[in-house]
Design a protein around this motif. Structure first.
Motif, mmCIF file in Angstrom:
data_model
loop_
_atom_site.group_PDB
_atom_site.id
_atom_site.type_symbol
_atom_site.label_atom_id
_atom_site.label_comp_id
_atom_site.label_asym_id
_atom_site.label_seq_id
_atom_site.Cartn_x
_atom_site.Cartn_y
_atom_site.Cartn_z
ATOM 1 N N VAL A 25 7.490 10.515 5.953
ATOM 2 C CA VAL A 25 7.713 11.856 6.502
ATOM 3 C C VAL A 25 8.729 12.581 5.619
ATOM 4 O O VAL A 25 9.822 12.058 5.360
ATOM 5 C CB VAL A 25 8.217 11.783 7.958
ATOM 6 C CG1 VAL A 25 8.502 13.188 8.494
ATOM 7 C CG2 VAL A 25 7.185 11.082 8.841
ATOM 8 N N ALA A 26 8.378 13.752 5.176
ATOM 9 C CA ALA A 26 9.232 14.519 4.265
ATOM 10 C C ALA A 26 10.630 14.705 4.844
ATOM 11 O O ALA A 26 10.792 15.088 6.012
ATOM 12 C CB ALA A 26 8.599 15.883 3.984
ATOM 13 N N ALA A 52 0.839 -1.197 0.000
ATOM 14 C CA ALA A 52 0.000 0.000 0.000
ATOM 15 C C ALA A 52 0.874 1.247 0.000
ATOM 16 O O ALA A 52 1.932 1.291 0.622
ATOM 17 C CB ALA A 52 -0.898 -0.013 1.236
ATOM 18 N N GLU A 53 0.417 2.259 -0.726
ATOM 19 C CA GLU A 53 1.168 3.501 -0.806
ATOM 20 C C GLU A 53 1.153 4.206 0.542
ATOM 21 O O GLU A 53 0.135 4.246 1.239
ATOM 22 C CB GLU A 53 0.557 4.399 -1.881
ATOM 23 C CG GLU A 53 1.367 5.655 -2.160
ATOM 24 C CD GLU A 53 0.809 6.443 -3.322
ATOM 25 O OE1 GLU A 53 1.158 7.629 -3.444
ATOM 26 O OE2 GLU A 53 0.025 5.864 -4.100
ATOM 27 N N ALA A 54 2.289 4.782 0.914
ATOM 28 C CA ALA A 54 2.400 5.461 2.201
ATOM 29 C C ALA A 54 1.673 6.803 2.175
ATOM 30 O O ALA A 54 1.627 7.481 1.138
ATOM 31 C CB ALA A 54 3.866 5.665 2.559
ATOM 32 N N LEU A 55 1.116 7.188 3.320
ATOM 33 C CA LEU A 55 0.582 8.532 3.483
ATOM 34 C C LEU A 55 1.756 9.479 3.688
ATOM 35 O O LEU A 55 2.641 9.207 4.503
ATOM 36 C CB LEU A 55 -0.347 8.592 4.692
ATOM 37 C CG LEU A 55 -1.624 7.756 4.640
ATOM 38 C CD1 LEU A 55 -2.386 7.891 5.958
ATOM 39 C CD2 LEU A 55 -2.504 8.200 3.481
ATOM 40 N N SER A 56 1.790 10.581 2.967
ATOM 41 C CA SER A 56 2.895 11.532 3.057
ATOM 42 C C SER A 56 2.515 12.700 3.956
ATOM 43 O O SER A 56 1.455 13.310 3.784
ATOM 44 C CB SER A 56 3.268 12.051 1.666
ATOM 45 O OG SER A 56 3.744 10.994 0.855
ATOM 46 N N ILE A 57 3.381 12.993 4.922
ATOM 47 C CA ILE A 57 3.151 14.103 5.844
ATOM 48 C C ILE A 57 4.467 14.853 6.055
ATOM 49 O O ILE A 57 5.550 14.343 5.752
ATOM 50 C CB ILE A 57 2.596 13.643 7.204
ATOM 51 C CG1 ILE A 57 3.590 12.711 7.923
ATOM 52 C CG2 ILE A 57 1.241 12.963 7.041
ATOM 53 C CD1 ILE A 57 3.170 12.338 9.340
ATOM 54 N N SER A 58 4.372 16.051 6.582
ATOM 55 C CA SER A 58 5.566 16.828 6.893
ATOM 56 C C SER A 58 6.130 16.387 8.246
ATOM 57 O O SER A 58 5.451 15.732 9.051
ATOM 58 C CB SER A 58 5.231 18.318 6.943
ATOM 59 O OG SER A 58 4.396 18.584 8.060
ATOM 60 N N ARG A 59 7.361 16.776 8.505
ATOM 61 C CA ARG A 59 7.964 16.481 9.806
ATOM 62 C C ARG A 59 7.189 17.181 10.932
ATOM 63 O O ARG A 59 7.004 16.620 12.010
ATOM 64 C CB ARG A 59 9.426 16.927 9.808
ATOM 65 C CG ARG A 59 10.209 16.426 11.013
ATOM 66 C CD ARG A 59 11.649 16.895 10.957
ATOM 67 N NE ARG A 59 12.287 16.532 9.700
ATOM 68 C CZ ARG A 59 13.500 16.007 9.607
ATOM 69 N NH1 ARG A 59 14.186 15.751 10.703
ATOM 70 N NH2 ARG A 59 14.020 15.735 8.435
ATOM 71 N N ALA A 60 6.729 18.394 10.675
ATOM 72 C CA ALA A 60 5.967 19.133 11.690
ATOM 73 C C ALA A 60 4.694 18.394 12.062
ATOM 74 O O ALA A 60 4.322 18.304 13.242
ATOM 75 C CB ALA A 60 5.644 20.546 11.191
ATOM 76 N N VAL A 61 4.004 17.843 11.063
ATOM 77 C CA VAL A 61 2.778 17.085 11.341
ATOM 78 C C VAL A 61 3.099 15.805 12.116
ATOM 79 O O VAL A 61 2.370 15.424 13.037
ATOM 80 C CB VAL A 61 2.028 16.770 10.031
ATOM 81 C CG1 VAL A 61 0.902 15.763 10.264
ATOM 82 C CG2 VAL A 61 1.468 18.047 9.432
#
Length: 386
Positions: free
Chosen positions: A257-258, A2-11
């Motif tokens: 995580v970015a 499954a494709e990963a959910l992408s989020i920022s480091r802050a999130v």
């Protein structure tokens, strides 16, 4: 895959703190709040050292509004809704989880030194507790010493700890560092004790414990980590298999995580909190974090996400310490801004700040110092210090 959910480091950082109950208003209150947080985390780690409070109490005071140490004591030794036994290390967890650790009790029951002496005194000590009730090692002292895990020890202490590891005894109550043990049959309900082991093999137990750690930390990653302590026979192949199974079952969700090459994972049930973490509108708090807090169970992950490098220097020789003996991280809002070494002077009922260090990249101002001072004043009130 499954494709990963992408989020920022802050999130990612915001999610961790929201999950832990360390950002926004306090959502845990009083005795029931303490029980609810432990239920969410699965367990909190126990450590007997008491410089400015013991680790379980420090963990709870940072999250639970109006928390007092007697609340945890009552949940453990009066209401018996919680039990102290091994999970990650020696921990405190809900009593209803007892059946899940049957395999670990069997392993730890075989974990013995001075086998002949300990085994020879086992029945005598069980008979004494059966007839006399809860006893401490001093109550049973025969003057004999044996080689035990922390050096020479009373034979009575070694036997009591062996029976405790095996699950035949539990802790009835404590006074300071002294433990009184009783038959586990007299401490936990029959339906809990008689429940079958829900894990037919190590793979099933690994699955349970991995989800449990995800609940404790919030985020986990597929790397060697102290978070996996307490997993029996758990090396890289077993870890990979547990992750794969939980992903296939949809119980874990992959997170990217970015700026970080390694993926992270959260429980599916925690996705609503991740959605809340997308917003920056959360009340900041200033809290002192316990050295063995679940948030810090994987310090390398905390360093990667927050840029905060924490070492508990209690076992570091004094001359080699960078900071101090019992130093607590300071969390303000969404950042670790420093560390403090508070010591409670019991004789004079005073809280003393031996050292305070801000992180090099933190630009302090009047608001920073005011937030830390108010946090220390609250910690002082928690200790009921003068």
């Amino acid at each position: 895959m499954a494709e990963a959910l992408s989020i920022s480091r802050a999130v990612a950082c915001r999610f961790l703190l929201l999950h832990q109950g360390l950002l926004g208003g306090r959502r845990f209150t009083g005795r029931e709040g303490a029980a609810a947080y432990i239920r969410q985390a699965g367990s909190i780690q126990f450590d007997p050292i008491n410089v400015c409070g013991r680790n379980p109490d420090l963990t709870l005071q940072s999250r639970v509004k109006n928390y007092r140490p007697e609340m945890l004591y009552n949940l453990l030794y009066r209401e018996r809704r919680l039990v102290d036994y091994f999970d990650k290390e020696l921990c405190i967890f809900p009593a209803e989880d007892w059946p899940h650790f049957a395999r670990l009790r069997q392993i730890r029951g075989d974990w013995m030194r001075s086998h002949e002496q300990v085994a020879g005194a086992r029945d005598t000590i069980l008979e004494a507790i059966t007839s006399r009730g809860a006893l401490s090692s001093k109550d049973l002292d025969t003057g004999h010493k044996v080689d035990w895990f922390w050096g020479n020890s009373r034979l009575s202490r070694a036997v009591l700890e062996h029976l405790y590891y095996a699950g035949a005894l539990g802790i009835h109550h404590k006074q300071g560092a002294v433990k009184w043990y009783d038959l586990i049959d007299r401490l936990l309900p029959a339906e809990t004790l008689n429940a079958p082991d829900p894990h037919p093999d190590n793979a099933s137990l690994h699955r349970f414990l991995m989800l449990r750690r995800a609940g404790a930390l919030g985020l986990i990653w597929n790397k060697s980590s102290p978070a996996w302590l307490g997993f029996p026979d758990f090396k890289t192949p077993q870890r990979q298999a547990a992750f794969q199974r939980l992903l296939e079952e949809g119980l874990l969700v992959r997170i990217s995580v970015a700026g970080i090459k390694d993926d992270f994972f959260i429980r599916k049930e925690d996705l609503p909190t991740l959605a809340v973490a997308e917003s920056e509108d959360h009340k900041p708090r200033c809290e002192l974090i316990a050295p063995l807090d679940p948030l810090l169970w994987d310090r390398q992950m905390i360093k990667t996400l927050f840029g905060f490098d924490y070492t508990w220097e209690i076992y570091v020789p004094a001359a080699k310490r960078r900071y101090g003996y019992y130093v607590l991280p300071i969390l303000r809002g969404e950042r670790f801004i420093g560390r403090v070494e508070p010591v409670f002077d019991r004789k004079n009922n005073r809280l003393i700040t031996k050292g305070l260090w801000f992180e090099e990249d933190i630009k302090t101002n009047a608001a920073t110092h005011d937030a830390v001072n108010r946090c220390l004043k609250r910690f002082e009130r928690y200790h009921q210090a003068e």
